[in-house]
Every structure is written in C-alpha cells, then in structure tokens.
Design a protein around this motif. Sequence first.
Motif, short mmCIF file in Angstrom:
data_model
loop_
_atom_site.label_atom_id
_atom_site.label_comp_id
_atom_site.label_asym_id
_atom_site.label_seq_id
_atom_site.Cartn_x
_atom_site.Cartn_y
_atom_site.Cartn_z
N UNK A 33 45.34 41.89 40.43
CA UNK A 33 44.48 40.73 40.68
C UNK A 33 43.33 40.66 39.68
N UNK A 34 42.84 41.81 39.21
CA UNK A 34 41.78 41.82 38.19
C UNK A 34 42.31 41.30 36.86
N UNK A 35 43.51 41.72 36.50
CA UNK A 35 44.11 41.25 35.25
C UNK A 35 44.45 39.77 35.34
N UNK A 36 44.93 39.31 36.49
CA UNK A 36 45.26 37.90 36.68
C UNK A 36 44.04 37.02 36.44
N UNK A 37 42.87 37.47 36.87
CA UNK A 37 41.64 36.70 36.67
C UNK A 37 41.22 36.67 35.21
N UNK A 38 41.50 37.72 34.46
CA UNK A 38 41.05 37.82 33.07
C UNK A 38 42.03 37.24 32.06
N UNK A 39 43.31 37.13 32.44
CA UNK A 39 44.32 36.62 31.51
C UNK A 39 44.30 35.10 31.46
N UNK A 40 44.63 34.56 30.32
CA UNK A 40 44.65 33.11 30.12
C UNK A 40 45.77 32.48 30.94
N UNK A 41 45.42 31.58 31.85
CA UNK A 41 46.39 30.95 32.75
C UNK A 41 47.34 30.00 32.02
N UNK A 42 47.04 29.68 30.78
CA UNK A 42 47.98 28.87 30.00
C UNK A 42 49.20 29.68 29.59
N UNK A 43 49.07 31.01 29.59
CA UNK A 43 50.15 31.86 29.13
C UNK A 43 50.71 32.78 30.20
N UNK A 44 49.91 33.17 31.18
CA UNK A 44 50.34 34.14 32.18
C UNK A 44 50.39 33.52 33.56
N UNK A 45 51.45 33.87 34.31
CA UNK A 45 51.64 33.35 35.66
C UNK A 45 52.08 34.49 36.56
N UNK A 46 51.52 34.50 37.75
CA UNK A 46 51.92 35.49 38.76
C UNK A 46 53.20 34.99 39.40
N UNK A 47 54.24 35.84 39.40
CA UNK A 47 55.53 35.42 39.96
C UNK A 47 55.86 36.12 41.27
N UNK A 48 55.09 37.15 41.60
CA UNK A 48 55.29 37.86 42.87
C UNK A 48 54.03 38.67 43.15
N UNK A 49 54.00 39.32 44.30
CA UNK A 49 52.84 40.16 44.62
C UNK A 49 52.67 41.31 43.64
#
Length: 146
Positions: free
Chosen positions: A84-100
């Motif tokens: 969840x920390x990495x998800x907040x810091x990564x650019x949402x234009x390139x990274x997407x969460x696909x599962x827990x």
Amino acid sequence: MKVEVSIDPSYKEPKIIIQTDRMTDEISDILKRLSETYMDSLAVFSDRGVEIVDCKDIVRIYAAKQKVFVQTGADIFTVRSRLYELEEKLDRQFFVRISNSEIVNMKMIKNMDISMTGTIGVLLKGDIKTYASRRYVSKIKKQLGI
C-alpha cells in the motif's frame, strides 16, 4: 471547465490559480493530482546489496512469504516497504493494483484473459503469468481506459 495558460517572462516559476464559485470533487481531484509527486526510482535489496531500479523497468511488485518483491525483466529484488505504501508513491498512469498482493506496470501487460471465471489471467512481458482478482476489475478497466 475552462483552462487558460498565460506566458509571462516575469514569472520565474509556474503559478497555478483556480477560480471557482465553490469547491467541487473535480477541483479537489485536480488539487490532489497537482500536489502528488511520484518516485521515478526505487531502492531495492539483492544478494549484492542495495540497488536502484528505475520504476519504468519494474514489471510487477508482489507480496509472498511475508515479504514484498520487485520483479524486473532480469531480476527479482526485495523491498522493505509495504504494497500500500508503494501503491501511493508509484505513478498511477503506469502502475495498477490487480489484487491484494500485486501491483503491475501497465506498460508491461501483453494481454489479459477474461475467459476464466472468478479471476482474470494477466500475461506480462517476459512471459510472466499472474492473476487479477474480480474485486479489482473495475479499477483496472478505469485505469486502462476500457
């Protein structure tokens, strides 16, 4: 919404002014996006010690065996951050969460198999096969513009 850009040599740094009659969700979203800064590299750990990986080279980030792993085309590293920390810091234009337990680089997705019931097969570059949970399908579609 109207957008206006004014070029003035007296300004040494860009200045953004939003003029509105009231605060809306759209304005709040714009403010949030303007204030976000994304990392372009990530410190990772390998048997060689600490290394710096460009985020554009990351294929996926996943949790397994109580650890978080970063997989590039060539190597698999560990990181001390939580997903969840990495998800907040990564650019949402390139990274997407696909599962827990997994975040993928959208630029590394080769195809998605939606024929299976309950999950979606995701084939990444480097012939890495993973699965997206149904719970995240709407979020994935939104980020991919589907």
